[in-house]
Structure formats: C-alpha cells, structure tokens
Design a protein around this motif. Structure first.
Motif, PDB file in Angstrom:
ATOM      1  N   MET A   1      26.698  68.541 135.871  1.00  0.00           N
ATOM      2  CA  MET A   1      27.502  67.554 136.648  1.00  0.00           C
ATOM      3  C   MET A   1      26.516  67.055 137.970  1.00  0.00           C
ATOM      4  SD  MET A   1      29.163  68.585 134.309  1.00  0.00           S
ATOM      5  CE  MET A   1      30.338  70.190 135.129  1.00  0.00           C
ATOM      6  N   LEU A   2      26.563  65.910 138.330  1.00  0.00           N
ATOM      7  CA  LEU A   2      26.233  65.206 139.678  1.00  0.00           C
ATOM      8  C   LEU A   2      27.578  64.775 140.372  1.00  0.00           C
ATOM      9  CD1 LEU A   2      23.090  63.738 138.720  1.00  0.00           C
ATOM     10  CD2 LEU A   2      22.989  66.338 139.412  1.00  0.00           C
ATOM     11  N   ASP A   3      27.465  65.601 141.844  1.00  0.00           N
ATOM     12  CA  ASP A   3      28.931  64.919 142.353  1.00  0.00           C
ATOM     13  C   ASP A   3      28.439  64.145 143.698  1.00  0.00           C
ATOM     14  OD1 ASP A   3      31.143  64.701 144.124  1.00  0.00           O
ATOM     15  OD2 ASP A   3      32.119  66.725 143.796  1.00  0.00           O
ATOM     16  N   ALA A   4      28.669  63.098 143.917  1.00  0.00           N
ATOM     17  CA  ALA A   4      28.327  62.533 145.193  1.00  0.00           C
ATOM     18  C   ALA A   4      29.497  62.399 146.502  1.00  0.00           C
ATOM     19  CB  ALA A   4      27.370  60.332 144.767  1.00  0.00           C
ATOM     20  N   ASN A   5      30.353  62.244 145.668  1.00  0.00           N
ATOM     21  CA  ASN A   5      31.230  62.742 147.343  1.00  0.00           C
ATOM     22  C   ASN A   5      31.331  61.708 147.734  1.00  0.00           C
ATOM     23  OD1 ASN A   5      30.477  66.293 147.012  1.00  0.00           O
ATOM     24  ND2 ASN A   5      33.205  65.782 146.464  1.00  0.00           N
ATOM     25  N   GLN A   6      31.454  60.432 147.147  1.00  0.00           N
ATOM     26  CA  GLN A   6      31.972  59.114 147.951  1.00  0.00           C
ATOM     27  C   GLN A   6      30.139  58.206 149.046  1.00  0.00           C
ATOM     28  OE1 GLN A   6      35.684  59.933 150.077  1.00  0.00           O
ATOM     29  NE2 GLN A   6      35.879  61.658 148.543  1.00  0.00           N
ATOM     30  N   LYS A   7      29.684  59.309 148.956  1.00  0.00           N
ATOM     31  CA  LYS A   7      29.103  58.692 149.769  1.00  0.00           C
ATOM     32  C   LYS A   7      28.120  57.817 149.445  1.00  0.00           C
ATOM     33  CE  LYS A   7      26.356  60.210 153.021  1.00  0.00           C
ATOM     34  NZ  LYS A   7      26.215  61.039 154.556  1.00  0.00           N
TER      35      LYS A   7
ATOM     36  N   ARG B   1      18.613  56.335 138.281  1.00  0.00           N
ATOM     37  CA  ARG B   1      17.211  56.987 138.445  1.00  0.00           C
ATOM     38  C   ARG B   1      17.286  58.999 138.449  1.00  0.00           C
ATOM     39  NH1 ARG B   1      15.989  55.958 144.995  1.00  0.00           N
ATOM     40  NH2 ARG B   1      13.896  57.099 144.948  1.00  0.00           N
ATOM     41  N   LEU B   2      18.848  58.776 138.379  1.00  0.00           N
ATOM     42  CA  LEU B   2      19.471  60.561 138.448  1.00  0.00           C
ATOM     43  C   LEU B   2      19.628  61.224 136.785  1.00  0.00           C
ATOM     44  CD1 LEU B   2      21.860  61.645 141.702  1.00  0.00           C
ATOM     45  CD2 LEU B   2      19.310  61.886 140.640  1.00  0.00           C
ATOM     46  N   GLY B   3      19.522  59.324 136.264  1.00  0.00           N
ATOM     47  CA  GLY B   3      19.635  60.007 134.819  1.00  0.00           C
ATOM     48  C   GLY B   3      18.672  60.636 133.989  1.00  0.00           C
ATOM     49  N   SER B   4      17.163  60.673 135.403  1.00  0.00           N
ATOM     50  CA  SER B   4      15.957  61.740 134.670  1.00  0.00           C
ATOM     51  C   SER B   4      16.680  62.787 134.084  1.00  0.00           C
ATOM     52  CB  SER B   4      15.111  61.593 135.509  1.00  0.00           C
ATOM     53  OG  SER B   4      15.396  62.107 136.686  1.00  0.00           O
ATOM     54  N   ILE B   5      17.962  63.508 134.724  1.00  0.00           N
ATOM     55  CA  ILE B   5      18.005  64.767 134.314  1.00  0.00           C
ATOM     56  C   ILE B   5      19.179  64.952 133.208  1.00  0.00           C
ATOM     57  CG2 ILE B   5      17.826  65.784 136.703  1.00  0.00           C
ATOM     58  CD1 ILE B   5      21.284  66.064 136.199  1.00  0.00           C
ATOM     59  N   ASN B   6      19.142  64.253 132.699  1.00  0.00           N
ATOM     60  CA  ASN B   6      19.999  63.767 131.963  1.00  0.00           C
ATOM     61  C   ASN B   6      21.741  63.912 131.852  1.00  0.00           C
ATOM     62  OD1 ASN B   6      21.883  63.603 128.639  1.00  0.00           O
ATOM     63  ND2 ASN B   6      20.812  65.503 128.078  1.00  0.00           N
ATOM     64  N   PRO B   7      22.585  63.912 133.136  1.00  0.00           N
ATOM     65  CA  PRO B   7      23.106  64.477 133.691  1.00  0.00           C
ATOM     66  C   PRO B   7      24.782  64.252 132.210  1.00  0.00           C
ATOM     67  CG  PRO B   7      23.281  62.800 134.744  1.00  0.00           C
ATOM     68  CD  PRO B   7      21.906  62.704 134.114  1.00  0.00           C
ATOM     69  N   TYR B   8      25.635  65.286 132.661  1.00  0.00           N
ATOM     70  CA  TYR B   8      27.291  64.759 131.887  1.00  0.00           C
ATOM     71  C   TYR B   8      28.390  63.519 132.454  1.00  0.00           C
ATOM     72  CZ  TYR B   8      31.062  66.198 129.113  1.00  0.00           C
ATOM     73  OH  TYR B   8      32.159  66.292 128.348  1.00  0.00           O
ATOM     74  N   TRP B   9      27.548  64.286 133.632  1.00  0.00           N
ATOM     75  CA  TRP B   9      29.014  62.731 134.367  1.00  0.00           C
ATOM     76  C   TRP B   9      27.663  63.334 136.026  1.00  0.00           C
ATOM     77  CZ3 TRP B   9      33.460  65.959 133.736  1.00  0.00           C
ATOM     78  CH2 TRP B   9      33.443  67.231 134.778  1.00  0.00           C
TER      79      TRP B   9
END
Length: 408
Positions: A242-248, A260-268
């Motif tokens: 999972m990737l977390d941007a914390n509202q940034k 672009r972050l889809g390249s690592i196949n995130p769960y969310w």
C-alpha cells in the motif's frame, strides 16, 4: 458499577529516529488524550483519543467539560441506551458550536466513549470483541446514534443487517483460531533512508508479514517512484503493498503521480488529496482504476463518511475509533459501509489495541471481509497488554476490556 469520577491524562511519547513520519507530519510526537472512568470498585474504564503533540492539551481540556454528565451513572444503565447518551454528549449545546462533530470536541468524545465501552467490557469480565458479539442485534444498535444517516441506514435496517449475518457467524469465527492478519506500516516511514526501508522490509518478511505500507508524497515524485520500486523488489511480486500520501497532493498532482505509481501494482493509494474533498477522491478513484483509493484516517464523522460512500469516492474505508467519536461511531460507520458494499480496513491511531477487537466483530458479527489490520509497534512498551503479532497475524486478545490500559 457506578462512575464516580473522571481523570484525564495527557500522555506523549518519544519516537525513534524517523518513526511515524509522513509527507505531512514530518516530526510527529505520538500522543494520547486519556479518559479514565473511576468507579465504586477497583475497575477503571480507559479510553484513548490519538493526537500529535501540543494539541493533546486541548483535547484533554475538552474531555473534562464533556464528561461531567457521566458522574454518578451506572454502567449497565448507561450502555443499555448508549445511542441516546452519545447524541446528548455530541450535541452538548455550549460545545457543539466548536464542531459540530469534528475537531477537538469530537476527539474528546472519542476518548470518553472508548472509556465507556472499556468499562462495560471489564464490568462483564470479557474482552471487548466478545462483549460486542454477545449483544443481540437490538442491544448493539441501542449503543449507536444513527441520526443523519436515515436516508441510507435506519434502525430497522441496521438490525436486519446484523440478524442476516447471524447464520454465518460460526464459519467466520474461524478467525478466532487463526488470528487476524496484520500489515506492517513501520517499514516505510517517510524520513527513513532507502537503505533502511529495504532493511525493515526484510525484517518484516522474516516476521511473517506479507503486506506492507510505504509513505509517499515527496516534493520530488521520482523519490516516491524509486522507493516504491525498492520495496516491491525487496518484498517480491506476491507481496501486498500500500502507498500512503497523507493528503499531500492536490487533485491534478495526485492524478499524475498515482498513475505513475501504478507501475509497482499497489493494493491501494491512501489519502491522495485533502481528506474533506469528496469529489476530488472520486475523480482520483475513477481515473486510477483498477488501482484502489483508501481513505478515512482524517474523516471526522459518520456524515462525511456517508457522503464519501454515496459518491463512491473510496474503495476501502479507514475509519479510526480514536479519531471519530469512539467505538460507537466506528460501529455505525462499519454498518453503513457494509450496507453500501465497501470493506473496512481501519487506520490504527491506537496502534491496533482497540481495533484488534473491532475487526473481529466486524468480520464475525457484520460479515465484513477478513482482510488485514494495520500494525505499528512503536508504542508497545507503554501498554499493559500490547497487541501481539505472531507470524504476521494479530493474536486474539483474551484480557478483559479493550486493551487500552497504559502503564501509567
């Protein structure tokens, strides 16, 4: 068992180097505003609200103001119709203006409500998860305030939903044998070096974790992409990340970077923009599908959750019982999420102490999917009965109450 007095504690904890950091909160001090309900026995109810540092003082003061009406109340009588008591506390006229149902006052309410549920479970000599499962659907719904949700969830619908899940309880109770799967957030704090992320991920793999979270939201998106690729390479293709941007991010930036972050196949991808922006989250969710959006850590109350769910602006609901108005509102939002078909994967401001009970009830009692629960170990030494992980799974707590007692 009568509540005789209320004590309020301001507890703040030092964090290890870089621990707890994210793109928005770069140097956090984990803190609890603690409500202690003292009774005519040796048993005390302990309730937590999570904050970061100096703001804890304000929440503690609000607990003092809000809790006055609980003095002299008998716990069983209180909890028999707690939904009514909850609304009276939330709508206290002189303090409601400061919200309503959000901010400092609502955090104070969370601590008070959590202390009530803790005391109730302790008075019955059972863990919180068992207390909740032992309640009939009507008794459970009596502890909830469904006001402002009637367009989506009435009292009758809530009871029917719970009754409809009774038949599957025995099958879903297998989780009491296996434990509840955890995911490790502590591998990927924002201020950790690339080398430390790799090291922490390897350590977590050795401990049996198969799911991990990385903090993103750097000013340079290439840093996020590099670090996300590192954790994927280290954990392997089978791992859940999972990737977390914390509202940034604002919405246009989120749309760009999430793709672009889809390249690592995130769960969310979690909290990709401002937590109040329902339509921004919906736009992001639609644009990045099939990748998912998770949010809820900073959504303050059931009404905003209703709006997010109605708008299909979240794929995972991350309601937090030490952020919204405590266990009561957590259960209310979980029921609403169940009715509208969205899984609940809580954020754990309490470090998973209370939520390890709540996810068990959500799964067994409501039929929510058995997914996983966030695990953050940094405050374990401060709890009397810290959450225990074995081979990547939360062990089912056996101590009475909500596992909130601190070494104080």
């Amino acid at each position: 068992m009568y509540i005789q007095s209320v004590e309020v504690l301001d507890k703040r904890f030092k964090m290890g180097e870089g621990a707890g950091s994210d793109a928005t909160h770069t140097n956090p001090q984990y803190s609890y505003a603690v409500c202690v309900l003292k009774t005519n026995t040796s048993i005390e109810g302990i309730g937590l609200a999570f904050t970061l540092g100096a703001g804890n003082d304000l929440v503690c003061k609000a607990i003092h103001y809000l809790s006055v009406k609980l003095k002299g109340v008998e716990i069983e009588a209180l909890m028999a119709d707690f939904g009514t008591a909850y609304r009276q506390l939330a709508d206290e006229p002189s303090l409601r203006w400061l919200g309503p149902h959000k901010g400092v006052v609502h955090l104070a309410l969370a601590a008070i409500v959590n202390a009530c549920y803790d005391l109730w479970a302790k008075s019955r000599r059972v863990p919180l998860w068992k207390l909740l499962l032992d309640l009939s659907p009507e008794e459970l719904v009596n502890t909830l305030d469904l006001s402002y949700l009637e367009d989506e969830l009435t009292r009758a619908q809530a009871i029917d939903l719970l009754k409809g899940e009774l038949a599957g309880r025995s099958r879903r109770s297998e989780v009491l044998t296996t434990g509840y799967r955890g995911y490790d957030t502590s591998v990927g704090w924002f201020n950790f070096s690339d080398e430390l992320i790799v090291e922490k991920t390897k350590q977590a793999l050795d401990k049996g974790f198969t799911a991990f979270k990385l903090k993103v939201g750097s000013d340079d998106p290439l840093r996020d992409l590099r670090r996300a690729a590192l954790i994927r390479q280290t954990a392997g293709d089978a791992a859940t990340i999972m990737l977390d941007a914390n509202q940034k991010w604002n919405v246009p930036r989120a749309l760009d970077i999430c793709q672009r972050l889809g390249s690592i196949n995130p769960y969310w991808i979690e909290e990709p923009t401002h937590p109040d922006d329902v339509f921004g989250h919906r736009a992001i969710a639609r644009a990045i599908a099939p990748f998912k959006v998770a949010t809820g850590e900073h959504i303050p109350n059931k009404v905003i959750f209703k709006n997010f769910l109605q708008a299909k602006a979240m794929d995972f609901c991350q309601v937090d019982a030490v952020r919204v108005g405590g266990v009561s509102e957590f259960l209310t939002i979980s029921l609403l999420s169940k009715k509208l078909g969205i899984p609940v994967v809580p954020h754990v401001g309490d470090m998973g102490q209370i939520h390890q009970h709540l996810v068990l009830f959500n799964h067994i009692g409501m039929g929510h999917e058995n997914l996983f629960l966030e695990y953050i170990p940094h405050l374990r030494p401060y709890f009397v009965h810290p959450a225990t992980i074995v081979d990547g799974f939360y062990q089912v707590p056996q101590e009475i109450g909500s596992s909130s007692d601190l070494k104080i």
